[in-house]
Design an enzyme around this catalytic site. Sequence first.
Site, PDB file in Angstrom:
ATOM      1  CG  HIS A  72      -1.987  -0.998   1.199  1.00 24.51           C
ATOM      2  ND1 HIS A  72      -2.959  -1.088   2.167  1.00 24.51           N
ATOM      3  CD2 HIS A  72      -2.260  -1.981   0.308  1.00 24.51           C
ATOM      4  CE1 HIS A  72      -3.787  -2.081   1.877  1.00 24.51           C
ATOM      5  NE2 HIS A  72      -3.373  -2.641   0.756  1.00 24.51           N
ATOM      6  CE1 TYR A 200      -6.537   3.345  11.112  1.00 28.15           C
ATOM      7  CE2 TYR A 200      -5.842   3.277   8.813  1.00 28.15           C
ATOM      8  CZ  TYR A 200      -5.701   2.862  10.127  1.00 28.15           C
ATOM      9  OH  TYR A 200      -4.709   1.973  10.450  1.00 28.15           O
ATOM     10  N   PRO A 290      -4.725  -0.620  18.381  1.00 30.56           N
ATOM     11  CG  PRO A 290      -6.471  -1.973  17.648  1.00 30.56           C
ATOM     12  CD  PRO A 290      -5.922  -1.337  18.875  1.00 30.56           C
ATOM     13  CE  LYS A 294       3.218   3.276  14.154  1.00 28.73           C
ATOM     14  NZ  LYS A 294       3.850   3.193  12.843  1.00 28.73           N
ATOM     15  CE1 TYR A 382      -1.879   3.674   9.754  1.00 33.54           C
ATOM     16  CE2 TYR A 382      -0.456   2.451   8.257  1.00 33.54           C
ATOM     17  CZ  TYR A 382      -1.644   2.565   8.953  1.00 33.54           C
ATOM     18  OH  TYR A 382      -2.585   1.579   8.859  1.00 33.54           O
TER      19      TYR A 382
END
Length: 388
Positions: A72, A200, A290, A294, A382
Amino acid sequence: MRTEVAIIGAGPAGLMLSLLLRREGISSVVLESRSRAYVEQRVRAGLLEHWARELLIEIGAGERLQREGMVHDGIKLSSDGRLHHIDFRQLVGRIVTIYDQKEVVKDLIALSLSQGGEILFEAEATGLEGIESDRPVVHFQHGGEARTITCDFVAGCDGFHGIARPSIPDGVLTVYDRGYPFGWLGILSESPPPADELIYAYHERGFALFSMRSPTLSRLYLQCAPDEDAERWSDSQVFDELEARLGGSCALARGKVLQKSVTPMRSVVVEPMQHGRLFLAGDSAHIQPPTGAKGMNLAFADVVYLSRALTAHYRQNRDDALAGYSRTCLDRVWKAQRFSWFMTQLLHRFPDETAFDRRRQQADIGYVAGSVAAATALAENYSGLPLA
């Protein structure tokens, strides 16, 4: 038995540590209380930061990852029915990879055994002694017999409920613990994911996450009460709520629900992550929501630092890195906690929030989506901060 490093737990942290030590000629034995079949089917989320993907390839455990992992370039934020793309590759030159944690574990086990690594499955560690001496002893049960391993060091990679952390004397550790007033209702669905990257979603009804395991398997989550009964939700109710929280930003396919469960949210950090000759790594030392993806990545970082420190001890007769192990790890751990909290508060509804809070969250999302600087900070965290 005698070895240089006894490793408790055959999860990603313990297996990776064993392989890293073997590359340096340092012996280890891994104890795992469960069977190999159980460990290789244990369901966990699987998102690899850029550097973690490169590490797996470097050690020789990346063949299937490169073939089957879903690369991604970034993530998408959904708000007010609109999708905002955060392009990691463009912003920071890095990617993330979706690759189920159980597949990572399978690859690490296969590689370790092919190299002659020693992993004892169904070997339950029952106690530690002498961790303040230079010859710790690990007691364990294996094949119906009580056995021991004498070693130089013990790595506690046995998770939040293992024996390693409780073996440290009272008063040594400070535990930082934060609960959250919500959990995630998660399903695994036989349906294509709604987008080519994770979504998200912020919505007035609560947070939702649209993820995937493969091009035909979706992993989908809804914010819910921490004590929610998953069976109270019918499959159609789950999909109805997911569609509502997606807000029409893209189409959601429905499919057969294969799994359904609720995960409470929690943050925990213990300091220090070492005592005597015992070193904690992964979930035995820290848990994070979550939302920031991580968990496995922090576990890998811990054991990279630990393997470097043990290599310095055995090869250079230096113990400064061992002495500084906890400090080095915790610097990264707290940055990961900060980012996980940032993502959690950015996207979730809190029970005591006001209309002011909701408008502020919407402004936060708009700022991240519209500011190169803010998007770059999100992308950098991220996709994975560089290792110290």
